[in-house]
Enzyme design. Structure first.
Site, PDB file in Angstrom:
ATOM      1  N   ASP A  14     -18.152 -34.542   7.969  1.00 30.84           N
ATOM      2  CA  ASP A  14     -17.921 -33.608   6.880  1.00 30.84           C
ATOM      3  C   ASP A  14     -16.616 -32.859   7.201  1.00 30.84           C
ATOM      4  O   ASP A  14     -16.103 -32.958   8.324  1.00 30.84           O
ATOM      5  CB  ASP A  14     -19.119 -32.649   6.836  1.00 30.84           C
ATOM      6  CG  ASP A  14     -18.894 -31.475   5.945  1.00 30.84           C
ATOM      7  OD1 ASP A  14     -18.596 -31.696   4.758  1.00 30.84           O
ATOM      8  OD2 ASP A  14     -18.989 -30.318   6.422  1.00 30.84           O
TER       9      ASP A  14
ATOM     10  N   ASP B 188     -15.296 -29.240   5.511  1.00 31.38           N
ATOM     11  CA  ASP B 188     -15.356 -27.780   5.509  1.00 31.38           C
ATOM     12  C   ASP B 188     -16.452 -27.256   6.417  1.00 31.38           C
ATOM     13  O   ASP B 188     -17.618 -27.641   6.287  1.00 31.38           O
ATOM     14  CB  ASP B 188     -15.605 -27.262   4.086  1.00 31.38           C
ATOM     15  CG  ASP B 188     -14.441 -27.532   3.159  1.00 31.38           C
ATOM     16  OD1 ASP B 188     -13.328 -27.110   3.484  1.00 31.38           O
ATOM     17  OD2 ASP B 188     -14.648 -28.196   2.125  1.00 31.38           O
TER      18      ASP B 188
ATOM     19  N   GLU C  17     -26.698 -21.849  -1.707  1.00 29.43           N
ATOM     20  CA  GLU C  17     -26.453 -23.042  -0.877  1.00 29.43           C
ATOM     21  C   GLU C  17     -27.138 -22.921   0.490  1.00 29.43           C
ATOM     22  O   GLU C  17     -27.726 -23.883   0.980  1.00 29.43           O
ATOM     23  CB  GLU C  17     -24.931 -23.229  -0.688  1.00 29.43           C
ATOM     24  CG  GLU C  17     -24.590 -24.373   0.251  1.00 29.43           C
ATOM     25  CD  GLU C  17     -23.104 -24.466   0.619  1.00 29.43           C
ATOM     26  OE1 GLU C  17     -22.247 -23.876  -0.070  1.00 29.43           O
ATOM     27  OE2 GLU C  17     -22.805 -25.154   1.609  1.00 29.43           O
TER      28      GLU C  17
ATOM     29  N   SER D 242     -16.079 -35.418   2.169  1.00 30.29           N
ATOM     30  CA  SER D 242     -16.095 -33.993   1.841  1.00 30.29           C
ATOM     31  C   SER D 242     -16.370 -33.703   0.371  1.00 30.29           C
ATOM     32  O   SER D 242     -15.830 -34.363  -0.519  1.00 30.29           O
ATOM     33  CB  SER D 242     -14.738 -33.394   2.222  1.00 30.29           C
ATOM     34  OG  SER D 242     -14.618 -32.099   1.702  1.00 30.29           O
ATOM     35  N   ALA D 243     -17.167 -32.668   0.157  1.00 32.58           N
ATOM     36  CA  ALA D 243     -17.401 -32.186  -1.210  1.00 32.58           C
ATOM     37  C   ALA D 243     -16.341 -31.161  -1.600  1.00 32.58           C
ATOM     38  O   ALA D 243     -16.440 -30.510  -2.628  1.00 32.58           O
ATOM     39  CB  ALA D 243     -18.793 -31.566  -1.302  1.00 32.58           C
TER      40      ALA D 243
ATOM     41  N   LYS E  70     -24.114 -36.666  -1.308  1.00 29.08           N
ATOM     42  CA  LYS E  70     -23.267 -37.509  -0.453  1.00 29.08           C
ATOM     43  C   LYS E  70     -23.885 -38.902  -0.275  1.00 29.08           C
ATOM     44  O   LYS E  70     -23.173 -39.877  -0.053  1.00 29.08           O
ATOM     45  CB  LYS E  70     -22.998 -36.816   0.878  1.00 29.08           C
ATOM     46  CG  LYS E  70     -22.035 -35.636   0.717  1.00 29.08           C
ATOM     47  CD  LYS E  70     -21.489 -35.117   2.013  1.00 29.08           C
ATOM     48  CE  LYS E  70     -20.448 -34.028   1.755  1.00 29.08           C
ATOM     49  NZ  LYS E  70     -19.887 -33.465   2.987  1.00 29.08           N
TER      50      LYS E  70
ATOM     51  N   ASP F 235     -22.293 -29.805   8.689  1.00 28.03           N
ATOM     52  CA  ASP F 235     -22.764 -28.418   8.830  1.00 28.03           C
ATOM     53  C   ASP F 235     -23.835 -28.100   7.791  1.00 28.03           C
ATOM     54  O   ASP F 235     -24.411 -27.020   7.821  1.00 28.03           O
ATOM     55  CB  ASP F 235     -21.611 -27.414   8.694  1.00 28.03           C
ATOM     56  CG  ASP F 235     -21.188 -27.215   7.260  1.00 28.03           C
ATOM     57  OD1 ASP F 235     -20.703 -28.177   6.645  1.00 28.03           O
ATOM     58  OD2 ASP F 235     -21.369 -26.096   6.735  1.00 28.03           O
TER      59      ASP F 235
HETATM   60  O1  C5P Z   1     -16.252 -30.478   3.069  1.00 27.82           O
HETATM   61  P1  C5P Z   1     -17.623 -30.022   2.586  1.00 27.82           P
HETATM   62  O2  C5P Z   1     -18.447 -31.151   2.039  1.00 27.82           O
HETATM   63  O3  C5P Z   1     -18.314 -29.191   3.610  1.00 27.82           O
HETATM   64  O4  C5P Z   1     -17.301 -29.037   1.349  1.00 27.82           O
HETATM   65  C1  C5P Z   1     -18.303 -28.313   0.712  1.00 27.82           C
HETATM   66  C2  C5P Z   1     -18.271 -26.835   0.995  1.00 27.82           C
HETATM   67  O5  C5P Z   1     -17.380 -26.200   0.090  1.00 27.82           O
HETATM   68  C3  C5P Z   1     -19.624 -26.227   0.753  1.00 27.82           C
HETATM   69  O6  C5P Z   1     -20.285 -25.940   1.956  1.00 27.82           O
HETATM   70  C4  C5P Z   1     -19.362 -24.960  -0.094  1.00 27.82           C
HETATM   71  O7  C5P Z   1     -19.813 -23.770   0.512  1.00 27.82           O
HETATM   72  C5  C5P Z   1     -17.874 -24.911  -0.243  1.00 27.82           C
HETATM   73  N1  C5P Z   1     -17.472 -24.585  -1.632  1.00 27.82           N
HETATM   74  C6  C5P Z   1     -16.628 -23.519  -1.845  1.00 27.82           C
HETATM   75  N2  C5P Z   1     -16.241 -23.201  -3.121  1.00 27.82           N
HETATM   76  C7  C5P Z   1     -16.647 -23.948  -4.155  1.00 27.82           C
HETATM   77  C8  C5P Z   1     -17.505 -25.043  -3.956  1.00 27.82           C
HETATM   78  C9  C5P Z   1     -17.901 -25.337  -2.657  1.00 27.82           C
HETATM   79  O8  C5P Z   1     -16.229 -22.855  -0.877  1.00 27.82           O
HETATM   80  N3  C5P Z   1     -16.233 -23.626  -5.347  1.00 27.82           N
HETATM   81 MG    MG Z   2     -19.282 -28.552   5.223  1.00 24.79          MG
END
Ligand code: C5P
Ligand code: MG
Length: 313
Positions: free
Chosen positions: A63, A65, A110, A178-179, A227, A252
């Protein structure tokens, strides 16, 4: 009767106990107080089996973030790829405020240990969709993204360079799943000089028009709880890596555990960073990840596991 070892003036039993303590862990970093494991011996056996199979059978899936990037530095939260945009002056003040409000509403959901994934899932889709719509309205320019990242406080975890460079040297593919926002993610690793050719990224990529203005996001939305579907959509990538059935997975969020669902795994070791709401989430993390790393902003544990797998040291 108490036997003594005269030259170190110590009872034999004490010396044996100390010897056991010193040789108990093949990987000393796993003895850190920030590391929790439900089945330490199984984890060590799996890591040893992965070492015997060698680096040519290994792939790493991570992952981004709060896994490869830091959660906090000097007591301040570090940004996610979305937050890098949320905080940037290229967005209007009104948009920044709306994004911050959305973060304040949805981030607690979340990480809420009291809600099920089923309850959270539609709310996460709602969050990502609203934020992406706001970003599209801002007509973001592609040529400004590099500056946006330069001016941000994004930070990869301490020890990141050793991690990326070692994988590159050992020819081990690294999939970053990554999301977050792919274009920002790429810029973060490029600016840190670790965007090596062995790095592949699956993420939410921006789609720009002919004038370089953001017009939409490409493909199917990736959020933290889909995912698995994302992995299954990219079977071609995993098929190419079918001679690498051993996986080191880093995440994480509990949703990150499904990132390897497209791989026919032989051995897998999962490392989960538990950054926030530690007491509330500790039990579920220990039950889900093989190795849980609590409030530790370094790559020490993944690096130690990786080094053991690839070099036996
Ligand atoms: O890279 P990763 O898959 O961890 O990215 C997802 C993270 O991005 C989530 O844990 C979420 O807290 C964060 N996020 C954010 N702002 C958004 C959407 C998701 O900080 N608008
Ligand atoms: Mg993450």
């Amino acid at each position: 009767m108490l036997y003594h070892i005269p030259w170190i003036n110590m009872p034999v039993r004490t010396a044996i106990a100390i010897w056991h303590q010193l040789t108990k862990y093949e990987i000393p970093d796993l003895a850190k107080s920030s590391v929790l494991m439900r089945d330490r011996s199984r984890v060590e056996e799996t890591i040893q089996a992965m070492h015997r199979a060698g680096p040519s059978t290994l792939q790493v899936i991570s992952d981004f973030d709060m896994t490869l990037t830091r959660f906090a530095h000097n007591g301040r939260r570090c940004p996610t790829t979305h937050n890098i945009l949320d905080n940037s002056l290229i967005l209007s003040e009104d948009c920044r405020n709306q994004m911050r409000q959305l973060l304040n509403t949805y981030y607690p959901i979340e990480i809420d240990a009291a809600r099920t994934v089923k309850e959270k899932l539609p709310l996460m889709v709602e969050w990502w969709t609203k934020v992406h719509e706001l970003l599209i309205q801002q007509k973001i320019r592609k040529d400004l993204l590099s500056q946006v990242v330069k001016e941000s406080s994004a930070m990869l975890r301490e020890g990141y360079k050793g991690f990326f460079d070692h994988l590159q040297e050992q020819h081990v593919p690294l999939l970053i799943f990554s999301a977050g926002v792919g274009d920002i993610l790429e810029e973060v690793i490029r600016q840190n000089q670790v965007f090596h050719p062995n790095v592949h990224i699956m993420s939410n990529y921006m789609d720009f028009d002919d004038c370089g203005i953001l017009q939409s996001f490409k493909g199917q939305l990736i959020h933290i709880f889909n995912k698995r579907e994302g992995a299954l959509l990219h079977t071609a990538h995993f098929l190419e890596l079918r001679d690498r059935p051993n996986v080191l997975l880093l995440g994480d969020s509990l949703g990150d555990l499904t990132m390897a669902d497209g791989v026919a795994t032989q051995h897998i070791v999962t490392i989960g960073f538990l950054n926030d709401q530690v007491e509330e989430r500790k039990e579920s993390y220990i039950n889900s990840y093989d190795i849980v790393v609590v409030k530790d902003e370094t790559m020490d544990v993944p690096n130690a596991v990786l080094n053991y797998i690839t070099t036996g040291k």
